[in-house]
Every structure is written in C-alpha cells, then in structure tokens.
Write a protein that holds these residues in place. Structure first.
Motif, PDB file in Angstrom:
ATOM      1  N   PRO A 270      45.991  43.665  59.565  1.00 19.52           N
ATOM      2  CA  PRO A 270      46.278  43.326  61.093  1.00 19.52           C
ATOM      3  C   PRO A 270      47.316  42.522  61.450  1.00 19.52           C
ATOM      4  N   SER A 271      47.979  41.797  60.230  1.00 22.15           N
ATOM      5  CA  SER A 271      49.104  41.027  60.377  1.00 22.15           C
ATOM      6  C   SER A 271      50.566  41.884  60.302  1.00 22.15           C
ATOM      7  N   SER A 272      50.320  42.893  59.955  1.00 21.83           N
ATOM      8  CA  SER A 272      51.441  43.904  59.757  1.00 21.83           C
ATOM      9  C   SER A 272      52.360  44.043  61.028  1.00 21.83           C
TER      10      SER A 272
ATOM     11  N   GLY B 150      58.090  42.362  56.541  1.00 23.93           N
ATOM     12  CA  GLY B 150      58.126  43.137  55.288  1.00 23.93           C
ATOM     13  C   GLY B 150      56.948  44.297  55.577  1.00 23.93           C
ATOM     14  N   LEU B 151      56.671  44.741  54.354  1.00 26.11           N
ATOM     15  CA  LEU B 151      55.529  45.768  54.306  1.00 26.11           C
ATOM     16  C   LEU B 151      54.142  44.961  53.953  1.00 26.11           C
ATOM     17  N   ASP B 152      53.121  45.460  54.730  1.00 24.88           N
ATOM     18  CA  ASP B 152      51.876  45.063  54.115  1.00 24.88           C
ATOM     19  C   ASP B 152      51.076  46.346  53.340  1.00 24.88           C
TER      20      ASP B 152
ATOM     21  N   THR C 281      44.231  42.592  49.995  1.00 24.52           N
ATOM     22  CA  THR C 281      45.651  43.122  50.934  1.00 24.52           C
ATOM     23  C   THR C 281      46.789  42.208  50.453  1.00 24.52           C
ATOM     24  N   TRP C 282      47.837  42.713  50.900  1.00 25.99           N
ATOM     25  CA  TRP C 282      49.147  41.953  50.872  1.00 25.99           C
ATOM     26  C   TRP C 282      49.757  41.994  52.134  1.00 25.99           C
ATOM     27  N   HIS C 283      50.716  41.032  52.341  1.00 25.30           N
ATOM     28  CA  HIS C 283      51.384  40.766  53.529  1.00 25.30           C
ATOM     29  C   HIS C 283      52.848  40.220  53.263  1.00 25.30           C
ATOM     30  N   ASP C 284      53.590  41.082  53.940  1.00 25.49           N
ATOM     31  CA  ASP C 284      55.097  40.632  54.046  1.00 25.49           C
ATOM     32  C   ASP C 284      55.873  40.845  53.014  1.00 25.49           C
ATOM     33  N   GLN C 285      55.558  42.071  52.309  1.00 29.43           N
ATOM     34  CA  GLN C 285      56.419  42.425  50.967  1.00 29.43           C
ATOM     35  C   GLN C 285      57.716  43.049  51.168  1.00 29.43           C
ATOM     36  N   GLY C 286      58.505  42.566  50.424  1.00 27.26           N
ATOM     37  CA  GLY C 286      59.813  43.393  50.490  1.00 27.26           C
ATOM     38  C   GLY C 286      59.814  44.736  49.851  1.00 27.26           C
ATOM     39  N   SER C 287      58.889  44.778  48.571  1.00 33.40           N
ATOM     40  CA  SER C 287      58.810  46.029  47.773  1.00 33.40           C
ATOM     41  C   SER C 287      57.598  46.054  47.378  1.00 33.40           C
ATOM     42  N   LEU C 288      57.023  47.343  47.078  1.00 37.32           N
ATOM     43  CA  LEU C 288      55.715  47.614  46.206  1.00 37.32           C
ATOM     44  C   LEU C 288      55.991  48.871  45.467  1.00 37.32           C
TER      45      LEU C 288
END
Length: 309
Positions: free
Chosen positions: A223-225, A230-232, A266-273
């Motif tokens: 829900p914070s995306s 960046g990507l969640d 979950t992960w929040h505000d990632q530049g890459s995965l």
C-alpha cells in the motif's frame, strides 16, 4: 494539439456508441487521427510511429495491456521526441488509470483528460523495467511471478474460447488455481540490497498501489507503493491454505496489507530487484502473460512518462 488516438476494438467495456461519443469530444478540442489495433503489440508500433511522426499527444482506449504496449512504444524513442500520453479506460480492471485518480468510466475519464489538457495539468510518473535473456520492456503498475501469472494465463485461454475478461472470470480462475495450482511451490528467490530471500512461493513487484482490483475493491499488498518512488515488492514465504487466504484477505483492508506479518515479506522504494526460480514459472506484467521465466531483473525508471490526468 495534434493527437493520435489508438483504439483497441476489442476493449471489453465500451460499445460503438461510447466510442463515437468519446471521439466527438476529443475532436471538439484536438486534431485527432484514429487508428485501431489489429494484433498483439500493434499499439506499441503505433505509439512509436506517432512519436517519430511528430504527434504531440498519444491517447489510447483499451485495457492495461493496451496501456503497456503504448508505453513501451513511447519509451522506444528519445525523450526529446516523446509525446504526452493520456489513457481512456476500456478494459475490465484499468488499474493504471484508476491508480492515477482518473475515473474508470470512459466517458467521464475523457472529460477529465480534456480538462487536464486545457489547463496543462500533467504528471510525471516512474515506470518499472524488466530485463532478462528474453525481455527488455517496461511495466506501469505490477509484475508477478507464480500464482497471479498463472491466473492471467488461464484467463487469456478462456478469452480465446470466447469468454469475456470480467472480474467474475478472474475471481473464478484465481480461486480454482489457489486450490489446484502451484501456489505451494517454493521455487522463487527475491534479491535486493545485497540480500536474498529464498523459498518464496509467490512474488510481486509493484510500481504503485493497488496491485489489482476485484470489481470496485482495490487489493493492496504494497500500500505504500507510489508512482513517484522506486519499486515495492511482496513475497509469500509460507503457504498453507488458511494462512495464504488470510494474507489475501488483508489486502482488501482500506489501508492494505501491513508492512510486516506472518507468512510474507515486503520491500519498499527499491531501485532494483532480481527474482529467480529453480525451474520455469509463469510470469506477467501489467496483467499480460509473458510466458515462463527463471530469472528477471527489475529496475525503477524515474520520471519516465508524462501523462495528462
């Protein structure tokens, strides 16, 4: 303003009369050229040609698959040549445009878009990009490995057999595959920030919230995306029917799934995965099935698209 209007004639929620009303409204304020898509990825070619041909604006009428094609066509040209974009919803979910705050009703959305054009109101949004040995393309709101991609694949098969892609069909297929599919296959690994999480059953990467809609109800695993971040990502790490059902039910809450809980990460505000699988698994972006993959890299692309909304 010189505009190309790309219409998917198979858009599930519009009629010929609705399209006439929309086109009349557009032509009252824009210099509009209309083209219809006739095969998969045709909208991508049309959008790229529009950019190369000097159009100032590209509009589309269709679902999220049409949006994805248009976006990939626009991003295929240098930024200095890239026209603005506006979306008129015509699909069953219309996740991208609804996430931007535009109405899911095509006629009402047309009015909102024309008002935005008149006032010069536009928005820059980030996109997601996937790369693998088979892919190099952008997505607007989500990409999924596993169960949800299996659902998309099965719905596409049902559509080929003459059924409409309604929310009821998606729900029917999702439930069937939930109990009989491979949601209990822990083959995935999610890697980001120098760390890896193994034995994942189902994984999503999102560029905004929601992940999708069940009719009018948004499902929010991240829900914070936001389009401006960046990507969640979401990973299911335990898979009993009870626990998975509970996690899915939490996504329907007004605030969405909590950031931490039992059975998921979950992960929040990632530049890459990066997501890998120890055997081929179904993969989708923006509700379009791409086939099976064993490794996909994800990257956030800031301010990639200018859109009237």
């Amino acid at each position: 303003m010189r505009a190309l209007f790309i219409v998917n004639p198979k858009a599930t929620t519009t009629t010929d009369r609705t399209r006439e009303v929309i086109l009349g409204a557009l032509r009252s304020e824009l210099d509009v050229t209309v083209v219809e898509t006739s095969y998969r990825d045709h909208a991508q070619k049309l959008a790229r040609d529009a950019a190369e041909g000097g159009f100032e604006l590209v509009l589309s009428l269709g679902g999220d698959g049409t949006v994805n094609e248009v976006v990939n066509g626009l991003l295929a040209v240098p930024e200095r040549k890239r026209p603005r974009y506006a979306v008129i919803p015509g699909g069953s979910a219309n996740v991208f445009i609804r996430a931007l705050g535009v109405s899911g009703d095509p006629v009402e959305a047309t009015g909102q878009i024309l008002a935005a054009i008149r006032s010069g109101r536009e928005r820059e949004v980030n996109l997601g990009r996937i790369t693998s040995h088979l892919d190099d393309r952008y997505f607007t709101f989500c990409a999924g490995f596993g169960w949800d991609a299996d659902v998309v694949q099965q719905v596409e098969h049902e559509r080929e057999n003459g059924r409409k892609a309604t929310p009821a069909l998606y729900a029917e297929v999702a439930v069937k595959l939930f109990f009989g599919g491979d949601i209990r296959d822990p083959s995935l690994t999610v890697s980001t920030g120098g760390r890896s999480l193994e034995d994942v059953y189902f994984a999503l990467v999102t560029n905004t919230t929601p992940w999708t809609y069940a009719g009018a109800l948004p499902l929010q695993p991240t829900p914070s995306s936001r389009f401006e971040l960046g990507l969640d990502a979401f990973a299911l790490t335990r898979s009993s029917y009870w626990l998975t059902g509970w996690v899915l039910s939490q996504m329907f809450l007004p605030k969405g799934l909590p950031g931490r809980g039992e059975g998921y990460v979950t992960w929040h505000d990632q530049g890459s995965l990066r997501i890998t699988s120890n055997h081929p698994r179904a993969f989708q972006i923006d509700g379009e099935y791409l086939g099976e993959r064993e490794e996909v890299n994800f990257q956030s692309v800031p301010k990639a698209l200018r859109i009237f909304c």
